[in-house]
Design a protein around this motif. Structure first.
Motif, PDB file in Angstrom:
ATOM      1  N   ARG A  29       0.857  -1.191   0.000  1.00  0.00           N
ATOM      2  CA  ARG A  29       0.000   0.000   0.000  1.00  0.00           C
ATOM      3  C   ARG A  29       0.887   1.233   0.000  1.00  0.00           C
ATOM      4  O   ARG A  29       2.039   1.192   0.433  1.00  0.00           O
ATOM      5  CB  ARG A  29      -0.931   0.017   1.224  1.00  0.00           C
ATOM      6  CG  ARG A  29      -0.386  -0.680   2.447  1.00  0.00           C
ATOM      7  CD  ARG A  29       0.091   0.190   3.530  1.00  0.00           C
ATOM      8  NE  ARG A  29      -1.007   0.717   4.313  1.00  0.00           N
ATOM      9  CZ  ARG A  29      -0.817   1.389   5.449  1.00  0.00           C
ATOM     10  NH1 ARG A  29       0.406   1.573   5.922  1.00  0.00           N
ATOM     11  NH2 ARG A  29      -1.825   1.876   6.113  1.00  0.00           N
ATOM     12  N   SER A  51      -7.760  -1.149  -5.730  1.00  0.00           N
ATOM     13  CA  SER A  51      -8.437  -0.394  -4.673  1.00  0.00           C
ATOM     14  C   SER A  51      -8.419   1.092  -4.989  1.00  0.00           C
ATOM     15  O   SER A  51      -7.432   1.608  -5.530  1.00  0.00           O
ATOM     16  CB  SER A  51      -7.749  -0.636  -3.324  1.00  0.00           C
ATOM     17  OG  SER A  51      -8.292   0.218  -2.329  1.00  0.00           O
ATOM     18  N   SER A 103      -7.398   5.561   6.530  1.00  0.00           N
ATOM     19  CA  SER A 103      -6.788   4.454   7.276  1.00  0.00           C
ATOM     20  C   SER A 103      -7.842   3.621   7.999  1.00  0.00           C
ATOM     21  O   SER A 103      -7.729   2.389   8.073  1.00  0.00           O
ATOM     22  CB  SER A 103      -5.749   4.981   8.269  1.00  0.00           C
ATOM     23  OG  SER A 103      -6.326   5.939   9.142  1.00  0.00           O
ATOM     24  N   GLU A 149      -9.527   1.529   5.462  1.00  0.00           N
ATOM     25  CA  GLU A 149      -8.591   0.500   4.996  1.00  0.00           C
ATOM     26  C   GLU A 149      -8.622  -0.730   5.891  1.00  0.00           C
ATOM     27  O   GLU A 149      -8.627  -1.868   5.412  1.00  0.00           O
ATOM     28  CB  GLU A 149      -7.173   1.062   4.939  1.00  0.00           C
ATOM     29  CG  GLU A 149      -6.142   0.051   4.458  1.00  0.00           C
ATOM     30  CD  GLU A 149      -4.729   0.555   4.600  1.00  0.00           C
ATOM     31  OE1 GLU A 149      -3.853   0.097   3.843  1.00  0.00           O
ATOM     32  OE2 GLU A 149      -4.484   1.397   5.490  1.00  0.00           O
TER      33      GLU A 149
END
Length: 242
Positions: free
Chosen positions: A3, A206, A211, A214
């Protein structure tokens, strides 16, 4: 799974703004070093949260060229990693080609020190500004990200496909990890996989997310994989590795 940590500024009047819209102002006020360290710390803390679910997680973080002029920068990065108990090899610091081509002794010394502590150094938007690969042999970089302009038409343009094929052929002997940026379609991912490209990133895998979101996404993906594995006795997670 990998990521990339990105920042967005939600302005009360102008809405969501990319960090590029304010970074020049931050640099002009000589605040980029403190701002950059804060960004690295936030990304590392988030890395810890997600890696509880994905132990092999890799996190990429963009850094400013001005940060590399600070001799204390590597030790400050090391302290953050040490405090959060994060394996340095799971962190990639992304640089621009302009940075790595710098003749500055300070920049080159900082790059060497960053590699000594174990973090990886990746050239972002590779091929966009310079076509020569010769400089890669003399720099402590561990990987490159091929700019999306070369990936956009790879599934419908023979010349674009040939160009990426040649680029991969030149990069492979250097032992660098290669990530294709901006993948949006299955056809692009399929071609890149056939060409031997190791990793890919883009909206196919994605969309950008906070966050908090996520973490929920990762949990949902793992549950989906576990269910499918029980049914089909195999794992086939759609993620960054191609």
């Amino acid at each position: 799974m990998g990521r990339e940590a990105l920042m967005r500024w939600k302005h009360p009047r102008w809405g969501s703004r990319s960090v590029e819209s304010i970074v020049k102002a931050i640099e002009s006020m000589d605040l980029i070093h403190d701002f950059g360290l804060w960004a690295i710390e936030a990304a590392v803390v988030s890395h810890v949260d997600v890696s509880e679910w994905v132990p092999s997680l890799k996190t990429s973080i963009n850094i400013s060229s001005l940060q590399l002029l600070k001799s204390e920068f590597p030790s400050q990065v090391w302290k953050i990693l040490l405090r959060e108990k994060v394996d340095p090899s799971s962190i990639e610091l992304e640089l621009t080609e302009t940075v790595v081509l710098s003749e500055s002794n300070e920049v080159r010394a900082t790059l060497r020190e960053l590699r000594k502590i174990g973090v990886k150094l990746v050239i972002d938007d590779f091929g966009k500004g310079y076509s020569s690969l010769s400089y890669l042999r003399n720099l402590p970089v561990t990987g490159v990200k091929i700019d999306k302009i070369f990936i956009d038409n790879i599934h419908k343009d023979v010349e674009a496909r040939r160009f990426v094929t040649n680029m991969l052929a030149l990069l492979r002997p250097l032992g660098l990890s290669v990530t294709a940026e901006g993948i949006e379609f299955e056809a692009q991912a399929s071609i890149l996989k056939d060409l031997g490209c190791e990793y890919g990133q883009g909206y196919l895998f994605s969309r950008p997310m906070t966050s908090d979101r996520e973490l929920l996404w990762v949990r949902d993906e793992l549950e989906r994989i576990d269910l499918r594995e029980k049914c089909a006795h195999r794992t086939d997670m759609v993620s960054m590795p191609l």
